[in-house]
Design an enzyme around this catalytic site. Structure first.
Site, PDB file in Angstrom:
ATOM      1  N   GLU A   1       0.825  -1.207   0.000  1.00 43.43           N
ATOM      2  CA  GLU A   1       0.000   0.000   0.000  1.00 43.43           C
ATOM      3  C   GLU A   1       0.860   1.259   0.000  1.00 43.43           C
ATOM      4  O   GLU A   1       0.572   2.222  -0.730  1.00 43.43           O
ATOM      5  CB  GLU A   1      -0.937   0.010   1.205  1.00 43.43           C
ATOM      6  CG  GLU A   1      -1.910   1.188   1.158  1.00 43.43           C
ATOM      7  CD  GLU A   1      -2.618   1.417   2.469  1.00 43.43           C
ATOM      8  OE1 GLU A   1      -3.861   1.507   2.457  1.00 43.43           O
ATOM      9  OE2 GLU A   1      -1.935   1.548   3.510  1.00 43.43           O
TER      10      GLU A   1
ATOM     11  N   TRP B   1      -8.133  -2.763  -0.366  1.00 42.13           N
ATOM     12  CA  TRP B   1      -8.985  -1.700  -0.877  1.00 42.13           C
ATOM     13  C   TRP B   1     -10.133  -2.214  -1.761  1.00 42.13           C
ATOM     14  O   TRP B   1     -10.911  -1.419  -2.291  1.00 42.13           O
ATOM     15  CB  TRP B   1      -8.151  -0.681  -1.664  1.00 42.13           C
ATOM     16  CG  TRP B   1      -7.401   0.267  -0.783  1.00 42.13           C
ATOM     17  CD1 TRP B   1      -6.150   0.110  -0.260  1.00 42.13           C
ATOM     18  CD2 TRP B   1      -7.863   1.538  -0.320  1.00 42.13           C
ATOM     19  NE1 TRP B   1      -5.800   1.197   0.499  1.00 42.13           N
ATOM     20  CE2 TRP B   1      -6.830   2.095   0.484  1.00 42.13           C
ATOM     21  CE3 TRP B   1      -9.041   2.268  -0.493  1.00 42.13           C
ATOM     22  CZ2 TRP B   1      -6.952   3.336   1.099  1.00 42.13           C
ATOM     23  CZ3 TRP B   1      -9.161   3.508   0.115  1.00 42.13           C
ATOM     24  CH2 TRP B   1      -8.119   4.021   0.903  1.00 42.13           C
TER      25      TRP B   1
ATOM     26  N   TYR C   1      -5.277   8.886  -1.761  1.00 42.42           N
ATOM     27  CA  TYR C   1      -3.958   9.273  -1.258  1.00 42.42           C
ATOM     28  C   TYR C   1      -2.882   9.473  -2.327  1.00 42.42           C
ATOM     29  O   TYR C   1      -2.225  10.513  -2.362  1.00 42.42           O
ATOM     30  CB  TYR C   1      -3.461   8.219  -0.262  1.00 42.42           C
ATOM     31  CG  TYR C   1      -4.312   8.072   0.955  1.00 42.42           C
ATOM     32  CD1 TYR C   1      -4.134   8.875   2.070  1.00 42.42           C
ATOM     33  CD2 TYR C   1      -5.322   7.107   1.009  1.00 42.42           C
ATOM     34  CE1 TYR C   1      -4.925   8.731   3.205  1.00 42.42           C
ATOM     35  CE2 TYR C   1      -6.116   6.946   2.135  1.00 42.42           C
ATOM     36  CZ  TYR C   1      -5.913   7.765   3.227  1.00 42.42           C
ATOM     37  OH  TYR C   1      -6.700   7.620   4.334  1.00 42.42           O
TER      38      TYR C   1
ATOM     39  N   CYS D   1      -8.637   8.936   5.900  1.00 44.81           N
ATOM     40  CA  CYS D   1      -8.735   8.743   7.353  1.00 44.81           C
ATOM     41  C   CYS D   1      -7.483   9.254   8.050  1.00 44.81           C
ATOM     42  O   CYS D   1      -7.537   9.707   9.183  1.00 44.81           O
ATOM     43  CB  CYS D   1      -8.924   7.264   7.688  1.00 44.81           C
ATOM     44  SG  CYS D   1     -10.486   6.588   7.126  1.00 44.81           S
TER      45      CYS D   1
ATOM     46  N   ARG E   1      -7.997  11.485  11.504  1.00 40.51           N
ATOM     47  CA  ARG E   1      -9.354  11.900  11.879  1.00 40.51           C
ATOM     48  C   ARG E   1     -10.190  10.742  12.390  1.00 40.51           C
ATOM     49  O   ARG E   1     -11.042  10.907  13.268  1.00 40.51           O
ATOM     50  CB  ARG E   1     -10.062  12.547  10.681  1.00 40.51           C
ATOM     51  CG  ARG E   1     -10.393  11.589   9.562  1.00 40.51           C
ATOM     52  CD  ARG E   1     -11.372  12.153   8.538  1.00 40.51           C
ATOM     53  NE  ARG E   1     -11.643  11.179   7.487  1.00 40.51           N
ATOM     54  CZ  ARG E   1     -12.603  10.262   7.554  1.00 40.51           C
ATOM     55  NH1 ARG E   1     -13.390  10.193   8.609  1.00 40.51           N
ATOM     56  NH2 ARG E   1     -12.790   9.404   6.560  1.00 40.51           N
TER      57      ARG E   1
ATOM     58  N   ASP F   1      -9.757   3.209  13.352  1.00 39.64           N
ATOM     59  CA  ASP F   1     -10.252   1.877  13.684  1.00 39.64           C
ATOM     60  C   ASP F   1      -9.141   1.200  14.477  1.00 39.64           C
ATOM     61  O   ASP F   1      -8.146   0.738  13.928  1.00 39.64           O
ATOM     62  CB  ASP F   1     -10.554   1.129  12.384  1.00 39.64           C
ATOM     63  CG  ASP F   1     -10.931  -0.333  12.585  1.00 39.64           C
ATOM     64  OD1 ASP F   1     -10.813  -0.838  13.709  1.00 39.64           O
ATOM     65  OD2 ASP F   1     -11.314  -0.968  11.585  1.00 39.64           O
TER      66      ASP F   1
END
Length: 283
Positions: A68, A90, A105, A165, A185, A188
């Site tokens: 990633e 994803w 991103y 996120c 922000r 999880d």
């Protein structure tokens, strides 16, 4: 304090502070339809001299972390790049968005489109600035406190499968070391945060290597920190485990440019961990 101890303490804090809510089934609603319990506004901090922060109380799938991050750094937003490297994290987000992820991103990191019509490579710019500071640390640099990469492009949010996120993040150079702080922000705590910690720690090491600095500290600011209803038992299992010593990170020392790193140039060394704990990601 070891970052894994900090992380486990945060897990315990959320479970302890929300005992009544969990017992009574009073979950906080959110966009996924799976309720959560959580807290707001916390911080984790890690010194890379203590080891690489791949959590040991459950197996971290580091190949997906690498894939990633390389995907982001390549400026890609397609699934093909990830699938070629065995990464499918994803896929569900793309499926919810007609099979595409939109300008997430990688697009914002490497090709932010400004209102003036220009395109900005934030990663190339920040590395150039860090190199200038590292080459002459005694010379004032007007951008020394502006070493920021931001994925939150308001104009593109509606086209994204999921608004960022994590990010923005900021680098800081001091005494030959490179430090990184991340603002997140939405966190999880069980599935996402261990992955995020490892990803940005890896980014810190990679940027430090190509700028001739040593990796320093990683500071992680977590805002909405939550545990999903379907993952409470998994969290309880994880916090009952005793952490192992953290592993080390190996980067190919011959790589001197951020775009030259490949999967084989990045390896964890002496990663001892407890078994994986499976959990369904809420999307």
């Amino acid at each position: 304090m070891n970052i894994e101890i900090q992380y486990l303490n945060l897990c315990r804090e959320i479970l302890d502070e929300n005992q009544t809510e969990i017992a009574e089934g009073r979950w906080t609603p959110n966009r996924t339809g799976t309720g959560t319990v959580g807290v707001f506004g916390r911080m984790l901090k890690h010194d890379m001299a203590e080891g690489f922060p791949a959590l040991t109380t459950k197996k971290l799938f580091f190949n997906s972390v690498k894939a990633e991050l390389l995907w982001f750094l390549a400026g890609r937003t397609d699934l093909e790049f990830l699938h070629e490297r065995g990464c499918h994290i994803w896929d569900k987000d793309a499926a919810r968005n007609g099979g595409v992820l939109g300008p997430i991103y990688g697009k914002q990191w490497r090709a932010w489109e400004g209102a003036n019509g220009r395109t900005y490579d934030q990663i190339a710019w920040v590395i150039d600035q860090i190199r200038q500071i590292a080459a002459d640390p005694e010379r004032p640099n007007p951008n020394a406190r502006r070493l920021i990469v931001n994925p939150w492009n308001v104009a593109d949010l509606e086209a994204m499968a999921l608004p960022p996120c994590h990010g923005p993040f900021q680098f800081h150079v001091k005494d030959g070391k490179l430090h990184l702080a991340l603002w997140q922000r939405s966190a999880d705590l069980f599935l996402g945060v261990p992955f995020n910690i490892a990803s940005y720690a890896l980014l810190l090491h990679m940027v430090a290597q190509v700028t001739g600095l040593q990796p320093g500290t990683f500071t992680h600011y977590l805002n909405d920190v939550h545990i999903y209803r379907n993952l409470v038992d998994q969290v309880r299992l994880q916090i009952a485990r005793e952490p192992y010593p953290l592993p080390q990170l190996w980067l190919n020392p011959e790589v001197r440019e951020i775009d030259q790193f490949t999967m084989d140039d990045i390896q964890l060394v002496n990663y001892r961990h407890h078994p994986a704990i499976r959990g369904e990601m809420s999307t």
